[in-house]
Design a protein around this motif. Structure first.
Motif, PDB file in Angstrom:
ATOM      1  N   LEU A   1      60.715  53.339  40.558  1.00 40.63           N
ATOM      2  CA  LEU A   1      61.586  53.484  39.389  1.00 40.63           C
ATOM      3  C   LEU A   1      62.109  52.120  38.928  1.00 40.63           C
ATOM      4  O   LEU A   1      62.204  51.865  37.718  1.00 40.63           O
ATOM      5  N   GLY A   2      62.409  51.250  39.879  1.00 40.16           N
ATOM      6  CA  GLY A   2      62.845  49.908  39.520  1.00 40.16           C
ATOM      7  C   GLY A   2      61.787  49.175  38.714  1.00 40.16           C
ATOM      8  O   GLY A   2      62.093  48.518  37.704  1.00 40.16           O
ATOM      9  N   ARG A   3      60.536  49.293  39.127  1.00 40.77           N
ATOM     10  CA  ARG A   3      59.421  48.679  38.388  1.00 40.77           C
ATOM     11  C   ARG A   3      59.354  49.240  36.974  1.00 40.77           C
ATOM     12  O   ARG A   3      59.204  48.487  36.002  1.00 40.77           O
ATOM     13  N   GLU A   4      59.475  50.562  36.859  1.00 43.02           N
ATOM     14  CA  GLU A   4      59.432  51.190  35.536  1.00 43.02           C
ATOM     15  C   GLU A   4      60.561  50.684  34.647  1.00 43.02           C
ATOM     16  O   GLU A   4      60.367  50.422  33.452  1.00 43.02           O
ATOM     17  N   LYS A   5      61.751  50.529  35.208  1.00 41.21           N
ATOM     18  CA  LYS A   5      62.894  50.052  34.423  1.00 41.21           C
ATOM     19  C   LYS A   5      62.698  48.625  33.929  1.00 41.21           C
ATOM     20  O   LYS A   5      63.269  48.223  32.900  1.00 41.21           O
ATOM     21  N   LEU A   6      61.876  47.850  34.636  1.00 40.72           N
ATOM     22  CA  LEU A   6      61.563  46.495  34.186  1.00 40.72           C
ATOM     23  C   LEU A   6      60.452  46.493  33.136  1.00 40.72           C
ATOM     24  O   LEU A   6      60.095  45.425  32.623  1.00 40.72           O
ATOM     25  N   GLY A   7      59.906  47.665  32.827  1.00 34.81           N
ATOM     26  CA  GLY A   7      58.860  47.756  31.824  1.00 34.81           C
ATOM     27  C   GLY A   7      57.495  47.346  32.350  1.00 34.81           C
ATOM     28  O   GLY A   7      56.605  46.975  31.572  1.00 34.81           O
ATOM     29  N   LEU A   8      57.318  47.436  33.659  1.00 35.70           N
ATOM     30  CA  LEU A   8      56.058  47.039  34.280  1.00 35.70           C
ATOM     31  C   LEU A   8      55.292  48.271  34.754  1.00 35.70           C
ATOM     32  O   LEU A   8      55.872  49.326  35.023  1.00 35.70           O
ATOM     33  N   SER A   9      53.979  48.131  34.856  1.00 38.33           N
ATOM     34  CA  SER A   9      53.111  49.257  35.204  1.00 38.33           C
ATOM     35  C   SER A   9      52.787  49.238  36.697  1.00 38.33           C
ATOM     36  O   SER A   9      53.014  48.240  37.389  1.00 38.33           O
ATOM     37  N   PRO A  10      52.224  50.343  37.202  1.00 35.28           N
ATOM     38  CA  PRO A  10      51.816  50.354  38.615  1.00 35.28           C
ATOM     39  C   PRO A  10      50.851  49.220  38.960  1.00 35.28           C
ATOM     40  O   PRO A  10      50.865  48.719  40.091  1.00 35.28           O
ATOM     41  N   ASP A  11      50.053  48.802  38.000  1.00 29.61           N
ATOM     42  CA  ASP A  11      49.119  47.695  38.251  1.00 29.61           C
ATOM     43  C   ASP A  11      49.844  46.375  38.485  1.00 29.61           C
ATOM     44  O   ASP A  11      49.259  45.422  39.008  1.00 29.61           O
ATOM     45  N   ASP A  12      51.111  46.314  38.083  1.00 31.27           N
ATOM     46  CA  ASP A  12      51.898  45.090  38.253  1.00 31.27           C
ATOM     47  C   ASP A  12      52.623  45.030  39.597  1.00 31.27           C
ATOM     48  O   ASP A  12      53.274  44.025  39.908  1.00 31.27           O
ATOM     49  N   SER A  13      52.528  46.087  40.392  1.00 32.41           N
ATOM     50  CA  SER A  13      53.349  46.197  41.604  1.00 32.41           C
ATOM     51  C   SER A  13      53.211  44.996  42.535  1.00 32.41           C
ATOM     52  O   SER A  13      54.202  44.503  43.093  1.00 32.41           O
ATOM     53  N   SER A  14      51.988  44.502  42.698  1.00 32.93           N
ATOM     54  CA  SER A  14      51.771  43.389  43.625  1.00 32.93           C
ATOM     55  C   SER A  14      52.331  42.074  43.095  1.00 32.93           C
ATOM     56  O   SER A  14      52.386  41.077  43.819  1.00 32.93           O
ATOM     57  N   GLU A  15      52.778  42.090  41.823  1.00 31.88           N
ATOM     58  CA  GLU A  15      53.381  40.897  41.235  1.00 31.88           C
ATOM     59  C   GLU A  15      54.891  41.059  41.056  1.00 31.88           C
ATOM     60  O   GLU A  15      55.515  40.390  40.247  1.00 31.88           O
ATOM     61  N   ILE A  16      55.438  41.983  41.826  1.00 30.08           N
ATOM     62  CA  ILE A  16      56.884  42.208  41.852  1.00 30.08           C
ATOM     63  C   ILE A  16      57.392  41.855  43.244  1.00 30.08           C
ATOM     64  O   ILE A  16      56.772  42.205  44.251  1.00 30.08           O
ATOM     65  N   LEU A  17      58.529  41.155  43.305  1.00 32.02           N
ATOM     66  CA  LEU A  17      59.124  40.812  44.593  1.00 32.02           C
ATOM     67  C   LEU A  17      60.336  41.697  44.855  1.00 32.02           C
ATOM     68  O   LEU A  17      61.261  41.761  44.053  1.00 32.02           O
ATOM     69  N   VAL A  18      60.303  42.374  45.990  1.00 24.80           N
ATOM     70  CA  VAL A  18      61.445  43.129  46.491  1.00 24.80           C
ATOM     71  C   VAL A  18      62.173  42.249  47.497  1.00 24.80           C
ATOM     72  O   VAL A  18      61.557  41.658  48.380  1.00 24.80           O
ATOM     73  N   LEU A  19      63.494  42.143  47.363  1.00 22.48           N
ATOM     74  CA  LEU A  19      64.315  41.360  48.287  1.00 22.48           C
ATOM     75  C   LEU A  19      65.176  42.333  49.074  1.00 22.48           C
ATOM     76  O   LEU A  19      66.001  43.058  48.489  1.00 22.48           O
TER      77      LEU A  19
END
Length: 244
Positions: free
Chosen positions: A153-171
């Protein structure tokens, strides 16, 4: 543990921050809080504290005190925490500086937490930390960490797609949160602020640092991506992968 890796850079389209143990340290407040709640509901506070970090209060209560496992009680109970114990929380070193640089660069970031809205907003107000445009809380998802739903859901709120997941950093600081981020397909930076390095390492984050003093934004791009410099990481979590 050897926190001595040379600085390295990784780039991401967005950052998703856990709250407690990542942006703030409210351990002392939480201990007092759970002792009060434990006595109120007739459950040994030490039993609660052994497994509460990184997990939603409502999920704890479903097991320990089902009659209290409702959002009205949880939101009221958590909302009192910053009001009663505001002096017992501090910033995680480096958190404010990192958030300020991300905001100045108009980078994509959000807070994804197991706390409720009254808890999160209460702590941000008490410590005068910036409120995110995008927030995922305990109330936002059916299943809490380590389920990946909150970070999806956090990824979706940033306007990013599932394909972008590996380019997202979780802290994250808790094993449950680290596993949640990994299950969502994100890269994860583990902080050794609330658990031992061994416990954090066992959850298999991509990198491990002591706190956010090791993380600095060094570049931002017009597309909203940012490049971070990570320094003094645990040698066992040396740069094995790039955020790209």
């Amino acid at each position: 543990m050897d926190y001595s890796t040379p600085p390295f850079e990784v780039s991401f389209k967005g950052l998703l921050f856990d709250m407690d143990g990542t942006i703030i340290d409210s351990t002392a407040a939480v201990v007092k809080h759970w002792h009060t709640v434990g006595n109120e509901i007739g459950v040994d506070p030490e039993v609660i504290l052994q497994t509460s970090h990184g997990r939603r209060s409502i999920d704890m209560l479903k097991v320990l005190s089902p009659e209290k496992a409702n959002w009205e009680y949880v939101r009221h109970m958590e909302g009192l925490l910053p009001k009663l114990h505001g002096a017992d929380a501090v910033e995680i070193p480096g958190a404010r500086a990192l958030l300020d640089t991300l905001i100045a660069a108009s980078a994509r970031w959000a807070i994804v937490t197991s706390g409720t809205v009254p808890l999160v907003t209460g702590w941000l107000d008490v410590l005068k930390l910036p409120h995110p445009e995008n927030l995922v809380t305990a109330e936002s998802v059916a299943n809490g960490k380590p389920d990946p739903a909150c970070y999806d859901l956090g990824r979706e709120k940033l306007g990013l797609s599932p394909d972008d997941s590996s380019e997202i950093l979780v802290l994250e600081d808790s094993p449950a949160g680290i596993r949640s981020g990994k299950a969502a397909g994100c890269k994860v930076l583990g902080l050794v602020t609330s658990h031992t390095a061994e416990q954090v390492l066992a959850a298999e984050p991509d990198w491990i640092v002591r706190d956010l003093q090791s993380v600095k934004m060094v570049r931002s791009d017009k597309d909203g991506s940012v490049t971070l410099q990570i320094s003094d990481a645990l040698a066992a979590s040396a740069p094995v992968s790039n955020g790209n």
